[in-house]
Design a protein around this motif. Structure first.
Motif, PDB file in Angstrom:
ATOM      1  N   GLN A 196      -0.265-111.597  -8.413  1.00  0.00           N
ATOM      2  CA  GLN A 196       0.781-111.283  -9.130  1.00  0.00           C
ATOM      3  C   GLN A 196       1.312-109.725  -8.971  1.00  0.00           C
ATOM      4  O   GLN A 196       0.257-109.130  -8.684  1.00  0.00           O
ATOM      5  N   ASP A 197       2.402-109.657  -8.513  1.00  0.00           N
ATOM      6  CA  ASP A 197       3.132-108.299  -8.555  1.00  0.00           C
ATOM      7  C   ASP A 197       2.560-107.681  -7.308  1.00  0.00           C
ATOM      8  O   ASP A 197       2.396-106.197  -7.425  1.00  0.00           O
ATOM      9  N   GLY A 198       2.183-108.069  -6.432  1.00  0.00           N
ATOM     10  CA  GLY A 198       1.806-107.499  -5.142  1.00  0.00           C
ATOM     11  C   GLY A 198       0.202-107.283  -5.074  1.00  0.00           C
ATOM     12  O   GLY A 198      -0.397-106.788  -4.381  1.00  0.00           O
ATOM     13  N   ARG A 199      -0.378-107.698  -6.358  1.00  0.00           N
ATOM     14  CA  ARG A 199      -1.765-107.846  -6.565  1.00  0.00           C
ATOM     15  C   ARG A 199      -2.463-108.853  -6.263  1.00  0.00           C
ATOM     16  O   ARG A 199      -1.869-109.924  -6.374  1.00  0.00           O
ATOM     17  N   GLN A 200      -3.683-109.030  -5.520  1.00  0.00           N
ATOM     18  CA  GLN A 200      -4.486-109.967  -5.142  1.00  0.00           C
ATOM     19  C   GLN A 200      -5.230-110.542  -6.325  1.00  0.00           C
ATOM     20  O   GLN A 200      -5.781-109.753  -7.206  1.00  0.00           O
ATOM     21  N   LYS A 201      -5.248-111.792  -6.356  1.00  0.00           N
ATOM     22  CA  LYS A 201      -6.128-112.486  -7.310  1.00  0.00           C
ATOM     23  C   LYS A 201      -7.642-111.974  -7.038  1.00  0.00           C
ATOM     24  O   LYS A 201      -8.030-111.730  -5.856  1.00  0.00           O
ATOM     25  N   CYS A 202      -8.359-112.180  -7.969  1.00  0.00           N
ATOM     26  CA  CYS A 202      -9.927-112.061  -7.990  1.00  0.00           C
ATOM     27  C   CYS A 202     -10.524-112.878  -6.766  1.00  0.00           C
ATOM     28  O   CYS A 202     -10.455-113.954  -6.706  1.00  0.00           O
ATOM     29  N   VAL A 203     -11.412-112.229  -6.103  1.00  0.00           N
ATOM     30  CA  VAL A 203     -12.176-113.106  -4.951  1.00  0.00           C
ATOM     31  C   VAL A 203     -13.759-112.892  -5.418  1.00  0.00           C
ATOM     32  O   VAL A 203     -14.571-113.343  -4.645  1.00  0.00           O
ATOM     33  N   ASN A 204     -14.035-112.825  -6.705  1.00  0.00           N
ATOM     34  CA  ASN A 204     -15.342-113.021  -7.297  1.00  0.00           C
ATOM     35  C   ASN A 204     -16.461-112.171  -6.450  1.00  0.00           C
ATOM     36  O   ASN A 204     -17.611-112.731  -6.467  1.00  0.00           O
ATOM     37  N   ALA A 205     -15.884-111.131  -6.168  1.00  0.00           N
ATOM     38  CA  ALA A 205     -16.908-110.243  -5.425  1.00  0.00           C
ATOM     39  C   ALA A 205     -18.061-109.566  -6.021  1.00  0.00           C
ATOM     40  O   ALA A 205     -19.055-109.431  -5.744  1.00  0.00           O
ATOM     41  N   GLY A 206     -17.808-109.616  -7.647  1.00  0.00           N
ATOM     42  CA  GLY A 206     -18.814-108.958  -8.283  1.00  0.00           C
ATOM     43  C   GLY A 206     -19.040-107.606  -8.259  1.00  0.00           C
ATOM     44  O   GLY A 206     -20.242-107.128  -8.701  1.00  0.00           O
ATOM     45  N   THR A 207     -17.928-106.813  -7.714  1.00  0.00           N
ATOM     46  CA  THR A 207     -18.432-105.170  -7.701  1.00  0.00           C
ATOM     47  C   THR A 207     -17.497-104.701  -8.481  1.00  0.00           C
ATOM     48  O   THR A 207     -16.924-103.357  -8.054  1.00  0.00           O
ATOM     49  N   CYS A 208     -16.987-104.903  -9.687  1.00  0.00           N
ATOM     50  CA  CYS A 208     -16.092-104.329 -10.560  1.00  0.00           C
ATOM     51  C   CYS A 208     -16.235-102.992 -10.763  1.00  0.00           C
ATOM     52  O   CYS A 208     -15.247-102.170 -10.953  1.00  0.00           O
ATOM     53  N   ASP A 209     -17.517-102.661 -11.015  1.00  0.00           N
ATOM     54  CA  ASP A 209     -17.733-101.072 -11.342  1.00  0.00           C
ATOM     55  C   ASP A 209     -17.713-100.394 -10.299  1.00  0.00           C
ATOM     56  O   ASP A 209     -17.635 -99.141 -10.383  1.00  0.00           O
ATOM     57  N   LEU A 210     -17.517-100.766  -9.114  1.00  0.00           N
ATOM     58  CA  LEU A 210     -17.411 -99.902  -7.990  1.00  0.00           C
ATOM     59  C   LEU A 210     -15.857 -99.821  -7.486  1.00  0.00           C
ATOM     60  O   LEU A 210     -15.720 -99.609  -6.114  1.00  0.00           O
ATOM     61  N   GLY A 211     -14.920-100.130  -8.323  1.00  0.00           N
ATOM     62  CA  GLY A 211     -13.479-100.095  -8.029  1.00  0.00           C
ATOM     63  C   GLY A 211     -13.255-101.422  -7.543  1.00  0.00           C
ATOM     64  O   GLY A 211     -14.066-101.883  -6.813  1.00  0.00           O
ATOM     65  N   CYS A 212     -12.125-102.015  -7.767  1.00  0.00           N
ATOM     66  CA  CYS A 212     -11.645-103.164  -7.452  1.00  0.00           C
ATOM     67  C   CYS A 212     -10.976-103.156  -6.143  1.00  0.00           C
ATOM     68  O   CYS A 212      -9.681-102.878  -6.111  1.00  0.00           O
ATOM     69  N   ALA A 213     -11.612-103.325  -4.839  1.00  0.00           N
ATOM     70  CA  ALA A 213     -10.569-103.201  -3.584  1.00  0.00           C
ATOM     71  C   ALA A 213      -9.739-104.227  -3.458  1.00  0.00           C
ATOM     72  O   ALA A 213      -8.707-104.194  -2.551  1.00  0.00           O
ATOM     73  N   ALA A 214      -9.691-105.138  -4.411  1.00  0.00           N
ATOM     74  CA  ALA A 214      -8.732-106.423  -4.191  1.00  0.00           C
ATOM     75  C   ALA A 214      -7.528-106.327  -5.094  1.00  0.00           C
ATOM     76  O   ALA A 214      -6.238-106.709  -4.630  1.00  0.00           O
ATOM     77  N   GLY A 215      -7.619-105.102  -5.970  1.00  0.00           N
ATOM     78  CA  GLY A 215      -6.510-104.896  -7.060  1.00  0.00           C
ATOM     79  C   GLY A 215      -6.201-105.971  -7.989  1.00  0.00           C
ATOM     80  O   GLY A 215      -5.456-106.020  -8.825  1.00  0.00           O
ATOM     81  N   ALA A 216      -7.242-106.662  -8.166  1.00  0.00           N
ATOM     82  CA  ALA A 216      -7.329-107.750  -8.833  1.00  0.00           C
ATOM     83  C   ALA A 216      -7.660-107.278 -10.604  1.00  0.00           C
ATOM     84  O   ALA A 216      -6.893-107.596 -11.389  1.00  0.00           O
ATOM     85  N   LYS A 217      -8.299-106.104 -10.800  1.00  0.00           N
ATOM     86  CA  LYS A 217      -8.759-105.758 -11.885  1.00  0.00           C
ATOM     87  C   LYS A 217      -7.731-104.783 -12.523  1.00  0.00           C
ATOM     88  O   LYS A 217      -7.243-103.892 -11.801  1.00  0.00           O
ATOM     89  N   GLY A 218      -7.321-104.785 -13.760  1.00  0.00           N
ATOM     90  CA  GLY A 218      -6.053-104.052 -14.126  1.00  0.00           C
ATOM     91  C   GLY A 218      -6.596-102.836 -14.570  1.00  0.00           C
ATOM     92  O   GLY A 218      -6.346-102.248 -15.939  1.00  0.00           O
ATOM     93  N   GLY A 219      -7.023-101.910 -13.638  1.00  0.00           N
ATOM     94  CA  GLY A 219      -7.125-100.646 -13.906  1.00  0.00           C
ATOM     95  C   GLY A 219      -5.834-100.074 -13.660  1.00  0.00           C
ATOM     96  O   GLY A 219      -4.980-100.433 -13.234  1.00  0.00           O
ATOM     97  N   THR A 220      -5.653 -98.917 -14.597  1.00  0.00           N
ATOM     98  CA  THR A 220      -4.232 -98.288 -14.585  1.00  0.00           C
ATOM     99  C   THR A 220      -3.968 -97.715 -13.286  1.00  0.00           C
ATOM    100  O   THR A 220      -2.669 -97.304 -13.007  1.00  0.00           O
ATOM    101  N   ASN A 221      -4.973 -97.508 -12.273  1.00  0.00           N
ATOM    102  CA  ASN A 221      -4.523 -97.047 -10.876  1.00  0.00           C
ATOM    103  C   ASN A 221      -3.594 -98.417 -10.301  1.00  0.00           C
ATOM    104  O   ASN A 221      -2.950 -97.842  -9.369  1.00  0.00           O
ATOM    105  N   PHE A 222      -3.782 -99.418 -10.547  1.00  0.00           N
ATOM    106  CA  PHE A 222      -3.019-100.423 -10.035  1.00  0.00           C
ATOM    107  C   PHE A 222      -1.977-101.214 -10.873  1.00  0.00           C
ATOM    108  O   PHE A 222      -1.072-101.759 -10.311  1.00  0.00           O
TER     109      PHE A 222
END
Ligand SMILES: Cc1cc2nc3c(=O)[nH]c(=O)nc-3n(C[C@H](O)[C@H](O)[C@H](O)COP(=O)(O)OP(=O)(O)OC[C@H]3O[C@@H](n4cnc5c(N)ncnc54)[C@H](O)[C@@H]3O)c2cc1C
Ligand code: SF4
Lengths: 543, 151
Positions: A196-222
């Motif tokens: 969505q909106d140029g962001r990639q869907k979740c790839v189930n990597a399980g490292t959400c606390d280490l920043g989401c390199a996919a851009g799937a997590k809705g941090g305000t940085n993305f």
């Protein structure tokens, strides 16, 4: 102290570029006021997130720890936690703690805003669920939320995207809850289940606390910040606010003093100052802005600045199953959520309630070190081999997330000795678990074990021996609470300081109660609501 | 820098702390080279060198002949070290676990991918809407379970 640099005055000065600072900036965009955000941290490019490294798990215990006392990065400030059973954790930088948050996105419920009227505890909020509902929806649209509509634990609303997969673990637990006839539902998450909106869907990597390199997590940085910067909001990073300045004649805020990325002290004037520094950073800044006229800190005529600190105390129970649960696959915090024990029930020995959250993404190192938020390595020797080979792959856990009641003695003060790298006094936390919370956690542990057994677990492992998780002060609330009574609260029903009429607070510190859900969707909905009130009241804003 | 004797002792201790699997398929921490991680573990402990040295020296104080002892005797020695220096030993354990489980090639032995998890992640199929409807049917059937604002 020498002030070396002055800047063009702005209309709106927001301090903190995290969840709430970004949301209020977005809300105020349409006013065409000149908006500046000062943020002590920097932009962190997603290419630098550790989940792209082969030894990614190590980062959790070093430079990407959620604990600022461990990270000790230039943008961090230390927190004295000697007098607390829970350590507050965060991220300081563009995106704030949404950089390392886990994206679990439940809303608070109608009863959460009315605990005094309904249960005779704490205080009612000056706003209610119905008022916030449109702002929850607006924020969900800006963030990208996945979930399943029709959750009977809430008034009706519909997440925009389909739920993220429950996976083996979620499905197994869901069947257990069904067996007992208890409520559960796929978690609402600020994580994309579709591109969505140029962001990639979740790839189930399980490292959400280490920043989401996919851009799937809705941090305000993305989410918000790219929109805001495109729209011309100025974001000045590496800028740590030392003090809010007050005109002694009018008592109004005139701006701030801050330490810039150049190492110099700067003065920034503003018509309106908005604090969005998190439940610890905001009271810290107000207490550090004391003057002769305000010896106990700014905006503190009520004495409530820093008091009523609430976390969500946690404990966890794990079940061992006959087959692999694939706990490392999928976003960390979110699969399913049971709110069976959320609301008060007179037959229990506590008021209010808790949620049972399924936990995932137990990667081997984190598991061996005791689990996320816990510092207790599993046994060594032959037992270690057995646990890692036979138990670890087959484990599924439930976390008991308890509602914390406000207690004035649980508080943020300034440490007399400890400072950050700019010499600004650091916060000190004094926090104890209340008896109500203890009972709630005990009840929750027993229910979690019951659910795991019903789901097929052959062995139950309790993680905590009666202690709450230590490094789990993810949610920091209540330290500048809102209310209609200036003697008992710091800001009014729309975030404006009772004492300083052009000073607003929009972060979790204004929560009156904590609910038993992760707070960020409510923090941002409130920030959008406050933005709306500012726009509506613009002609008489400072009266 | 550790002496040869200290290095050998450390390797034995590490293999006792995380032993290899019975079939030898999963290596112990000593054979997996955790010792070299311990040398550079400063981001993860305030003083890893002191932690490692204290553990080795205490082992040798208790049992000068540690390397020739039976496996069970070695375990007993390490238990005594743990009792004598509980905090140091816990730090040693933490560092050992970090050094061991951060090795990408070991992760698949525990079912986890060796490569960095981004960008590929894991394929997890979504539940079909039919399955989701079936799973949630009992929850829906109970009707609303939240308390309205007026009680
Ligand atoms: C590991 C972890 C997991 C979490 N998981 C979840 C979850 O699953 N769901 C959920 O709802 N919530 C979660 N949270 C909580 C969530 O991140 C916070 O509720 C949310 O980010 C708070 O928003 P905020 O705007 O109040 O503060 P933040 O987002 O923390 O932003 C505050 C910003 O202010 C800046 N700042 C502070 N002081 C100053 C100063 N003096 N000068 C300049 N800048 C300053 C900081 O650098 C920071 O960037 C989690 C948090 C953590 C740490
Ligand atoms: S699991 Fe999903 S949300 Fe979490 S970091 Fe990976 S891609 Fe992002």
């Amino acid at each position: 102290m020498v002030t070396t640099m002055k800047h063009e005055p702005v209309d709106v000065l927001i301090i903190g570029a995290g969840a709430s600072g970004a949301a209020i900036a977005w809300s105020l965009l349409e006013t065409r006021m000149r908006i500046l955000c000062l943020e002590q941290g920097t932009h962190l490019p997603d290419a630098d997130f550790p989940s792209r490294r082969p030894d990614y798990e190590l980062a959790r215990y070093g430079e990407f720890s959620c604990d600022p006392n461990i990270r000790q990065l230039a943008q961090d400030y230390p927190i004295n936690v000697d007098d607390s059973c829970i350590a507050p954790v965060n991220w300081n930088g563009v995106g704030g703690s949404t950089i390392n948050f886990l994206g679990h996105w439940p809303r608070m419920k109608p009863s959460d805003f009315r605990t005094r009227s309904l249960d005779g505890v704490a205080e009612d909020w000056p706003v209610d669920y119905a008022t916030l509902e449109p702002f929850y929806a607006m924020n969900d649209r800006n963030t990208g939320v996945s979930g399943l509509s029709g959750n009977p634990a809430y008034p009706d609303y519909a997440p925009e995207l389909p739920p993220i997969p429950l996976g083996q673990l979620g499905q197994t637990l869901a069947k257990g809850f069904n067996q007992l006839g208890w409520h559960w539902w796929p978690s609402d998450v600020a994580i994309l289940s579709k591109d969505q909106d140029g962001r990639q869907k979740c790839v189930n990597a399980g490292t959400c606390d280490l920043g989401c390199a996919a851009g799937a997590k809705g941090g305000t940085n993305f989410t918000y910040w790219p929109m805001l910067e495109r729209a011309g909001v100025e974001l000045r990073t590496g800028s740590r606010v030392r003090e809010i300045l007050i005109d002694p004649a009018t008592g109004m805020a005139t701006g701030v003093l801050y330490h810039g990325a150049d190492g110099q002290l700067h003065r920034q004037q503003a018509e309106m100052v908005i604090l969005a520094c998190n439940g610890i950073g905001t009271p810290r800044l107000l207490l550090n802005s004391d003057t002769e006229r305000n010896p106990d800190g700014l905006a503190n005529s009520s004495g409530m600045v820093g008091r009523n600190l609430m976390f969500h105390p946690l404990t966890g129970v794990s079940g061992v199953f006959d087959q692999p649960m694939k706990g490392h696959e999928g976003p960390m915090a979110c699969s399913i959520l049971s709110q069976e024990f959320y609301e008060s029930d007179p037959s229990r020995d506590f008021v209010r309630g808790y949620g049972l959250h399924s936990g995932r993404s137990t990667t081997p190192m984190t598991f061996a070190l005791g689990g996320y938020g816990i510092d207790r390595p599993i046994p060594w020797g032959a037992a270690h081999r057995e646990i890692m080979d036979d138990i670890y792959p087959n484990i599924a856990s439930l976390t008991v997330v308890a509602e914390d009641l406000p207690d004035q003695e649980n508080r943020v003060t300034l440490d007399p000795d400890l400072t950050d790298s700019d010499g600004i006094p650091a916060p000190k936390i004094s926090y104890r678990l209340g008896e109500n919370t203890r009972r709630m956690l005990k009840h929750g542990e027993a229910r979690a074990a019951e659910a795991l057994r019903a789901a097929g677990a052959h062995t139950i492992l309790s993680k905590n021996d009666d202690a709450v998780w230590w490094r789990a002060g993810w949610h920091q609330m209540g330290t500048c609470r809102m209310g209609n009574d200036p003697e008992n609260s710091v800001v009014n029903g729309w975030g404006r300081s009772h004492d300083v009429k052009n000073l607003f607070i929009v972060d979790g510190s204004i929560f009156v109660t904590a609910g038993a859900v992760n707070p960020t969707s409510t923090i941002q909905a409130l920030a959008l609501y406050i933005g709306d009130r500012i726009k509506t009241n613009i002609a008489t804003l400072f009266d | 820098m550790l002496t040869t004797r200290q290095t050998e002792t450390l390797s034995l201790i590490l293999n006792d702390v995380i032993p290899p699997s019975a079939d030898g398929h999963v290596p112990g921490a000593g054979n997996a080279g955790v010792a070299s991680f311990l040398q550079q573990a400063t981001p993860y402990d305030p003083d890893p060198a002191r932690v490692v040295l204290t553990v080795i020296e205490t082992v040798l104080e208790i049992a000068d002949d540690f390397s020739s002892q039976s496996p069970q005797d070695r375990i007993d020695v390490i238990i005594r070290v743990q009792a004598q220096h509980p905090q140091i030993f816990e730090r040693f354990l933490r560092l050992t676990y970090m050094g061991y489980y951060s090795q990408a090639e070991l992760r698949p032995l525990f079912g986890v991918a060796a490569e960095p998890v981004h960008p590929s992640g894991y394929p997890v199929p979504s539940e079909s809407s039919r399955m989701m409807a079936d799973l949630t049917a009992p929850v829906r059937a109970r009707g609303a379970v939240y308390r309205p604002a007026d009680g």
